[in-house]
Write an enzyme that holds these catalytic residues in place. Sequence first.
Site, PDB file in Angstrom:
ATOM      1  CE  LYS A   1      -4.111  -1.763   0.075  1.00  0.00           C
ATOM      2  NZ  LYS A   1      -4.863  -1.755  -1.206  1.00  0.00           N
TER       3      LYS A   1
ATOM      4  CG  ASP B   1      -3.363  -0.753  -4.531  1.00  0.00           C
ATOM      5  OD1 ASP B   1      -3.803   0.292  -5.070  1.00  0.00           O
ATOM      6  OD2 ASP B   1      -4.091  -1.680  -4.149  1.00  0.00           O
TER       7      ASP B   1
ATOM      8  CD  GLU C   1      -3.830  -2.817  -7.424  1.00  0.00           C
ATOM      9  OE1 GLU C   1      -2.968  -3.707  -7.615  1.00  0.00           O
ATOM     10  OE2 GLU C   1      -4.783  -2.970  -6.639  1.00  0.00           O
TER      11      GLU C   1
ATOM     12  CD  GLU D   1      -8.817  -2.113  -5.889  1.00  0.00           C
ATOM     13  OE1 GLU D   1      -7.646  -2.470  -6.049  1.00  0.00           O
ATOM     14  OE2 GLU D   1      -9.327  -1.949  -4.773  1.00  0.00           O
TER      15      GLU D   1
ATOM     16  CG  ASP E   1     -13.132  -8.379  -6.688  1.00  0.00           C
ATOM     17  OD1 ASP E   1     -13.928  -9.345  -6.640  1.00  0.00           O
ATOM     18  OD2 ASP E   1     -12.332  -8.120  -5.771  1.00  0.00           O
TER      19      ASP E   1
ATOM     20  CG  HIS F   1      -9.233  -6.298  -6.384  1.00  0.00           C
ATOM     21  ND1 HIS F   1     -10.351  -6.497  -5.602  1.00  0.00           N
ATOM     22  CD2 HIS F   1      -8.345  -5.620  -5.618  1.00  0.00           C
ATOM     23  CE1 HIS F   1     -10.144  -5.959  -4.421  1.00  0.00           C
ATOM     24  NE2 HIS F   1      -8.943  -5.418  -4.398  1.00  0.00           N
TER      25      HIS F   1
ATOM     26  CD  GLU G   1      -5.127  -8.013  -4.243  1.00  0.00           C
ATOM     27  OE1 GLU G   1      -5.912  -7.894  -5.200  1.00  0.00           O
ATOM     28  OE2 GLU G   1      -4.748  -7.066  -3.531  1.00  0.00           O
TER      29      GLU G   1
HETATM   30 MG    MG Z   1      -5.923  -2.307  -5.118  1.00  0.00          MG
END
Ligand code: MG
Length: 378
Positions: free
Chosen positions: A167, A195, A221, A247, A270, A297, A330
């Site tokens: 992150k 991301d 991302e 996502e 997703d 995702h 993931e």
């Molecule tokens: Mg993400």
Amino acid sequence: MKVTGVTTYVLKHDLPEPFGFSQGWYSTRKCLLTKVQTDEGLFGWGESWGPPEPVCTIIEHILAPMVVGEDPFDSERLWERMYNSTRDYGQKGLIIGAISSIDIALWDIKGKALDLPVHKLLGGAFRDHIKAYASSFYQTNPPQSERDLRELALKHINEGFTMMKMKIGFGPAEDVKRVRAVREAVGEGVGLMVDANHAYDSCTAIRLGKQIEPYDIFWFEEPVGPENIEGYLEVRAALNIPIAGGEAEFTKFGFRALISKRAVDIIQPDVTLAGGFTECKKIAAMAQAWHIACVPHVWGSAVGLAAGLQFITSIPNHPEYMWSDKPVLEVDRSPNPLRDELAREPIVVVKNGVVSIPQRPGLGVDVDEQVLDRYRVK
Ligand code: MG
């Protein structure tokens, strides 16, 4: 075979320690599961990612009456019915998440009825195992030191991962410090993604991207907002890092601009949000036609993880060659008993950082209903 009922389950777990990302803090883990029953005793599980309470209301009051009495094998026709009947006030967001949950459950039933895993119904498995990446490095309070980040990176290596996603989106200076610490800890040869969860405008994302380019980033991302197609194009043109996003996008109609304008190198639908198997299969085909990789995702409970895994294994390599490095799975490393305890045989990452594809019928997930009751919001 006919659908006889649709039951929704809102599940919740309070976290001992909150964790954060660029858009806020998680203090609970929640999910919405859907159980679709049939007159032959078979049932299927589905999941929707997103706030579960309103999705539950949408399913109970709007969508369930459209599928009760119908044949689960008519999943394509039922998808169109659910989409078209809600189109005037739907198209994106929670309604598509709700449709996704029912669609996944219908595919689970179809697989169980035929004694085949869902990936067989989607056209077959391109792989019998898939490389997993650790989705990790969430924000904490107090924030992790560089030493904490290095220790976490080495923990993921010891768990078997050869790829990990961090992150970012905590301010460019902080992001650069974090990325440098993790790259220095893991050395060369480990796939490292970042991301931002659409934290930045394109100018900031480009400035940040230039600073982290030397750390060999596998993808960047959601650098900018999901609606900001022009921003994606600017970021993609400016950086020597593959750009990923999607996502927070829905259906083939939503993905059309992202794909046809080549705003990303990698799309990330997703399956629990973008429209279930029925729609995500089409989104993956659209991406293939524009030579864009599809790396879904994955988030949520054991059901969402199982659905993501079935979908991913049905996606061709991009591009096709024997040592292709996409798609990858993931695997969220934040604490989540809804993921780890709900399935009688949980999906696990084995020592060399791969996950086997379940070969059991349907999603291959056997939900423990005692665990379900424990976390169900009554
Ligand atoms: Mg993400």
